[in-house]
Design a protein around this motif. Structure first.
Motif, PDB file in Angstrom:
ATOM      1  N   LEU B   8     -30.520  59.115   4.825  1.00  0.00           N
ATOM      2  CA  LEU B   8     -29.162  59.345   5.304  1.00  0.00           C
ATOM      3  C   LEU B   8     -28.296  60.129   4.316  1.00  0.00           C
ATOM      4  N   PHE B   9     -28.542  59.970   3.023  1.00  0.00           N
ATOM      5  CA  PHE B   9     -27.653  60.597   2.048  1.00  0.00           C
ATOM      6  C   PHE B   9     -28.439  61.267   0.932  1.00  0.00           C
ATOM      7  N   LEU B  10     -27.865  62.335   0.387  1.00  0.00           N
ATOM      8  CA  LEU B  10     -28.411  63.000  -0.787  1.00  0.00           C
ATOM      9  C   LEU B  10     -27.235  63.586  -1.556  1.00  0.00           C
ATOM     10  N   SER B  11     -27.248  63.362  -2.857  1.00  0.00           N
ATOM     11  CA  SER B  11     -26.179  63.884  -3.700  1.00  0.00           C
ATOM     12  C   SER B  11     -26.809  64.700  -4.825  1.00  0.00           C
ATOM     13  N   VAL B  12     -26.328  65.925  -5.028  1.00  0.00           N
ATOM     14  CA  VAL B  12     -26.865  66.786  -6.089  1.00  0.00           C
ATOM     15  C   VAL B  12     -25.709  67.471  -6.807  1.00  0.00           C
ATOM     16  N   ARG B  13     -26.001  67.985  -7.979  1.00  0.00           N
ATOM     17  CA  ARG B  13     -24.995  68.734  -8.733  1.00  0.00           C
ATOM     18  C   ARG B  13     -25.080  70.205  -8.374  1.00  0.00           C
ATOM     19  N   GLU B  14     -23.955  70.843  -8.386  1.00  0.00           N
ATOM     20  CA  GLU B  14     -23.880  72.277  -8.098  1.00  0.00           C
ATOM     21  C   GLU B  14     -24.837  73.034  -9.021  1.00  0.00           C
ATOM     22  N   GLY B  15     -25.616  73.928  -8.422  1.00  0.00           N
ATOM     23  CA  GLY B  15     -26.570  74.718  -9.194  1.00  0.00           C
ATOM     24  C   GLY B  15     -27.976  74.143  -9.200  1.00  0.00           C
ATOM     25  N   ASP B  16     -28.078  72.848  -8.903  1.00  0.00           N
ATOM     26  CA  ASP B  16     -29.409  72.235  -8.823  1.00  0.00           C
ATOM     27  C   ASP B  16     -30.051  72.556  -7.477  1.00  0.00           C
ATOM     28  N   SER B  17     -31.323  72.202  -7.355  1.00  0.00           N
ATOM     29  CA  SER B  17     -32.009  72.342  -6.070  1.00  0.00           C
ATOM     30  C   SER B  17     -31.862  71.043  -5.281  1.00  0.00           C
ATOM     31  N   GLN B  57     -40.007  80.941   3.652  1.00  0.00           N
ATOM     32  CA  GLN B  57     -38.898  81.128   2.711  1.00  0.00           C
ATOM     33  C   GLN B  57     -37.884  82.094   3.308  1.00  0.00           C
ATOM     34  N   ASP B  58     -36.627  81.748   3.158  1.00  0.00           N
ATOM     35  CA  ASP B  58     -35.553  82.576   3.692  1.00  0.00           C
ATOM     36  C   ASP B  58     -34.399  82.489   2.715  1.00  0.00           C
ATOM     37  N   GLN B  59     -34.335  83.470   1.804  1.00  0.00           N
ATOM     38  CA  GLN B  59     -33.308  83.508   0.754  1.00  0.00           C
ATOM     39  C   GLN B  59     -33.337  82.217  -0.053  1.00  0.00           C
ATOM     40  N   ARG B  60     -32.289  81.405  -0.044  1.00  0.00           N
ATOM     41  CA  ARG B  60     -32.274  80.194  -0.867  1.00  0.00           C
ATOM     42  C   ARG B  60     -33.003  79.025  -0.217  1.00  0.00           C
ATOM     43  N   LEU B  61     -33.452  79.210   1.007  1.00  0.00           N
ATOM     44  CA  LEU B  61     -34.072  78.124   1.742  1.00  0.00           C
ATOM     45  C   LEU B  61     -35.585  78.243   1.730  1.00  0.00           C
ATOM     46  N   ASP B  78     -30.319  76.535  -5.942  1.00  0.00           N
ATOM     47  CA  ASP B  78     -28.976  76.854  -6.445  1.00  0.00           C
ATOM     48  C   ASP B  78     -27.907  76.333  -5.486  1.00  0.00           C
ATOM     49  N   THR B  79     -27.944  75.040  -5.240  1.00  0.00           N
ATOM     50  CA  THR B  79     -27.045  74.437  -4.249  1.00  0.00           C
ATOM     51  C   THR B  79     -25.581  74.654  -4.620  1.00  0.00           C
ATOM     52  N   GLN B  80     -24.797  75.043  -3.630  1.00  0.00           N
ATOM     53  CA  GLN B  80     -23.371  75.317  -3.812  1.00  0.00           C
ATOM     54  C   GLN B  80     -22.524  74.287  -3.062  1.00  0.00           C
ATOM     55  N   THR B  81     -21.248  74.197  -3.409  1.00  0.00           N
ATOM     56  CA  THR B  81     -20.372  73.230  -2.737  1.00  0.00           C
ATOM     57  C   THR B  81     -20.298  73.523  -1.237  1.00  0.00           C
ATOM     58  N   GLY B 102     -33.647  64.317  14.190  1.00  0.00           N
ATOM     59  CA  GLY B 102     -33.610  63.243  13.217  1.00  0.00           C
ATOM     60  C   GLY B 102     -32.218  62.669  13.097  1.00  0.00           C
ATOM     61  N   THR B 103     -32.076  61.688  12.241  1.00  0.00           N
ATOM     62  CA  THR B 103     -30.816  60.984  12.072  1.00  0.00           C
ATOM     63  C   THR B 103     -29.794  61.795  11.287  1.00  0.00           C
ATOM     64  N   GLY B 104     -30.264  62.834  10.609  1.00  0.00           N
ATOM     65  CA  GLY B 104     -29.353  63.641   9.807  1.00  0.00           C
ATOM     66  C   GLY B 104     -29.268  63.145   8.376  1.00  0.00           C
ATOM     67  N   THR B 105     -29.218  64.063   7.420  1.00  0.00           N
ATOM     68  CA  THR B 105     -29.033  63.743   5.995  1.00  0.00           C
ATOM     69  C   THR B 105     -27.728  64.373   5.540  1.00  0.00           C
ATOM     70  N   ARG B 106     -26.848  63.532   5.037  1.00  0.00           N
ATOM     71  CA  ARG B 106     -25.561  64.045   4.541  1.00  0.00           C
ATOM     72  C   ARG B 106     -25.747  64.477   3.098  1.00  0.00           C
ATOM     73  N   LEU B 107     -25.598  65.764   2.862  1.00  0.00           N
ATOM     74  CA  LEU B 107     -25.730  66.332   1.514  1.00  0.00           C
ATOM     75  C   LEU B 107     -24.348  66.485   0.900  1.00  0.00           C
ATOM     76  N   LYS B 108     -24.191  65.892  -0.274  1.00  0.00           N
ATOM     77  CA  LYS B 108     -22.942  66.041  -1.013  1.00  0.00           C
ATOM     78  C   LYS B 108     -23.235  66.788  -2.299  1.00  0.00           C
ATOM     79  N   VAL B 109     -22.539  67.872  -2.529  1.00  0.00           N
ATOM     80  CA  VAL B 109     -22.735  68.685  -3.721  1.00  0.00           C
ATOM     81  C   VAL B 109     -21.570  68.445  -4.669  1.00  0.00           C
ATOM     82  N   LEU B 110     -21.903  67.974  -5.862  1.00  0.00           N
ATOM     83  CA  LEU B 110     -20.885  67.639  -6.854  1.00  0.00           C
ATOM     84  C   LEU B 110     -20.650  68.816  -7.782  1.00  0.00           C
ATOM     85  N   ALA B 111     -19.397  69.148  -8.002  1.00  0.00           N
ATOM     86  CA  ALA B 111     -19.059  70.287  -8.859  1.00  0.00           C
ATOM     87  C   ALA B 111     -19.318  69.973 -10.325  1.00  0.00           C
TER      88      ALA B 111
END
Lengths: 113, 111
Positions: B8-17, B57-61, B78-81, B102-111
């Motif tokens: 359901l959730f994923l949290s990453v820092r800006e710039g990470d994969s 592969q499609d650019q950053r994806l 290179d995940t962005q906000t 699917g149920t969906g994954t909420r991605l939160k990108v931390l600056a």
């Protein structure tokens, strides 16, 4: 202009009221769908239509009905709204290409009190 | 039964994969899709993969498909906000025009 439009975008109603949600598309697609989205449950299919004369129930059709007035229009009705029908409702269309991706409207947020 | 599962959730820092995972159930599914839902909006197709492919592969994806395990993943480099959103995987079983989400994954990108 958006390819798939939904009206209204937001609606508050009371238990027992009849509600109609409308969907229009300009993509020329034959296939149209209604989904509801609930937190943690993803999208669940309510009804789908492959052409004007072909309407099928999805996995959660109880309490809902639909009308395909034309190729471009597909309406969802709640005959007697109940609180557990509070959700975000999406209309979608798909074409007949090889990949056949879906195109979604912006959604209707419905609150049943 | 038909069930497409995602965390359901994923949290990453800006710039990470970011790597978002999905497990699907219908081995006959010919097409698998990733959609993105931004706040207040409908779903938009990000990318798709045919079942006869292992990777796309499609650019950053980057999409990886493991048919044996019925596992699909979406990597965002290179995940962005602006990538903060809900990501849905979906399958379309062969011979049908129904899409199973699917149920969906909420991605939160931390600056």
């Amino acid at each position: 202009d958006a390819d798939v439009t939904q009206t209204p975008r937001n609606r508050i109603t009371k238990t027992g009221k009849r509600i109609m949600l409308e969907c229009s598309q300009t993509k020329g697609h034959d296939r149209m769908y209604w989904y509801r989205q609930d937190p943690g449950l993803g999208l669940r299919l309510i009804y789908y239509s492959f052409d004007v004369k072909d309407i099928n129930k999805g996995e959660i059709s109880d309490g809902y009905s639909v009308s395909r007035q034309a190729q471009a229009k597909f309406s969802l009705s709640l005959e007697s709204a109940i609180p557990n029908q509070t959700a975000l409702y999406f209309c979608a269309t798909s074409g007949t290409g090889i990949v056949e991706t879906q195109y979604f409207g912006p959604g209707t947020r419905l609150l049943v009190l | 039964g038909e069930d497409v599962e995602q965390s359901l959730f994923l949290s990453v820092r800006e710039g990470d994969s970011s790597v978002i995972n999905c497990t699907y159930t219908d081995s006959s599914s010919t097409y698998l899709y990733w959609y993105k839902q931004e706040p207040g909006a409908g779903l938009q197709l990000l990318t798709y993969i045919f079942s006869n492919m292992d990777m796309k592969q499609d650019q950053r994806l980057t999409v990886l498909l493991n048919k044996k395990d019925k596992h699909l993943s979406l990597r965002i480099a290179d995940t962005q906000t602006g990538d903060s959103a809900i990501y849905f995987c979906a399958e379309r079983p062969t011979g049908t025009y129904k899409y199973i989400f699917g149920t969906g994954t909420r991605l939160k990108v931390l600056a």
